[in-house]
Design an enzyme around this catalytic site. Sequence first.
Site, PDB file in Angstrom:
ATOM      1  CG  HIS A  40      23.562 -18.175  18.848  1.00  0.00           C
ATOM      2  ND1 HIS A  40      24.230 -18.365  17.837  1.00  0.00           N
ATOM      3  CD2 HIS A  40      23.994 -16.828  19.550  1.00  0.00           C
ATOM      4  CE1 HIS A  40      24.775 -17.426  17.506  1.00  0.00           C
ATOM      5  NE2 HIS A  40      24.844 -16.416  18.548  1.00  0.00           N
ATOM      6  CB  SER A  52      13.583 -22.561  22.939  1.00  0.00           C
ATOM      7  OG  SER A  52      14.066 -21.225  22.960  1.00  0.00           O
ATOM      8  CG  ASN A  73      16.237 -18.873  31.460  1.00  0.00           C
ATOM      9  OD1 ASN A  73      16.547 -18.649  32.531  1.00  0.00           O
ATOM     10  ND2 ASN A  73      15.105 -18.589  30.999  1.00  0.00           N
ATOM     11  CD  GLN A  94      14.708 -14.436  27.304  1.00  0.00           C
ATOM     12  OE1 GLN A  94      13.702 -13.636  27.295  1.00  0.00           O
ATOM     13  NE2 GLN A  94      14.644 -15.710  27.643  1.00  0.00           N
ATOM     14  CB  CYS A 145      23.543 -17.589  13.411  1.00  0.00           C
ATOM     15  SG  CYS A 145      24.238 -18.929  14.520  1.00  0.00           S
ATOM     16  CG  HIS A 161      19.983 -16.477  23.553  1.00  0.00           C
ATOM     17  ND1 HIS A 161      20.142 -17.645  23.647  1.00  0.00           N
ATOM     18  CD2 HIS A 161      18.821 -16.249  24.194  1.00  0.00           C
ATOM     19  CE1 HIS A 161      19.099 -18.316  23.982  1.00  0.00           C
ATOM     20  NE2 HIS A 161      18.405 -17.462  24.235  1.00  0.00           N
ATOM     21  CB  CYS A 203      20.812 -20.827  14.853  1.00  0.00           C
ATOM     22  SG  CYS A 203      20.971 -19.973  16.197  1.00  0.00           S
TER      23      CYS A 203
END
Length: 341
Positions: free
Chosen positions: A166, A163, A155, A170, A55, A168, A52
């Site tokens: 993990h 995509s 998202n 934006q 990570c 997260h 990932c």
Amino acid sequence: MSSFDLAEHPHRRYNPLSGEWVLVSPHRAKRPWQGQQEDVQKDARPEYDPTCYLCPTNTRANGEQNPDYPSTYVFENDFGALQASTPEGSYTKNSLLRAESERGICKVICFSPRHDLTLPDMEVADIRKVVDLWEREYLELSKIDFINHVQIFENKGAVMGCSNPHPHGQIWAQSSVPAGPARETKMQQEYFEANGLSLLQDYLELELEENQRIVYSNEHFVALVPFWAVWPFETMLLPRRHIRHLGEMTEEEKDAFADAIKKLTKVYDQLFNVSFPYSAGIHQMPTDGEEHTGWHLHMHFYPPLLRSASVKKFMVGYEMLGDPQRDITPETSAGRLRSLV
């Protein structure tokens, strides 16, 4: 002829934030919960994934290595949709073909070092760290002379274009104000100048009075299904106080914001017993140097699921050619979500 009933008859609902309408057809969903309720295979993920790129300590596509971050982590997007170095320029032909260059900065915010968590799985204290990072980034980006709008969003789920699982979100900060926030700016300012109070402050008082579309509330925040909701389980998080942006929140309000995010996203996960996908984002005043006295911060949640973990809502046919439409009323959706709090 019988008298008009919001719960029975087709009608249009007005969105005072956008000036747009949504068609509601409650008669088409008399028994909305009789569909298939399938078991969903759980997405088991490790706490750390060596493949990932989000990570801690892993190397991203551009060759940079993530630090061994203990809580939140932010970095400039390696493949951002906007670039600060874009030169000024435009293209025009016969007034019908127009293009203008756009400058901006895109960032990625890792909510947690743990690969296996999402916001509803995190502790409120850790979500509060995310809120603090949102605030800091908004205030820092707002000081850049060519940044006039800062959009913080998440998202969640592959169906929403995410995509990487993990946890997260934006930030897209840019020189123009996008159409949606620009409409909200106009509608809120006009209402404030006419009434002396924020549009969403007055709206929230109506919602609390009717108490039909409230999902969850604490001392400082209210989660509700908007009267004009388009998506089946669309919600909005509203501060009780008229706050224009994250930097105007008190410490107690930031704690309450984190608590409301935790409660709402947890309810989503419980609705269809699945890690609930959505696109969510914070709308707050533009950073163009104007005072924006009418702006009232709020957070939108737009989830695509309709009746189960595999039945989704799509904008098709009439909705793409006319107005948005929904069958399940906002009151029904709110009741369903509220029962899970």
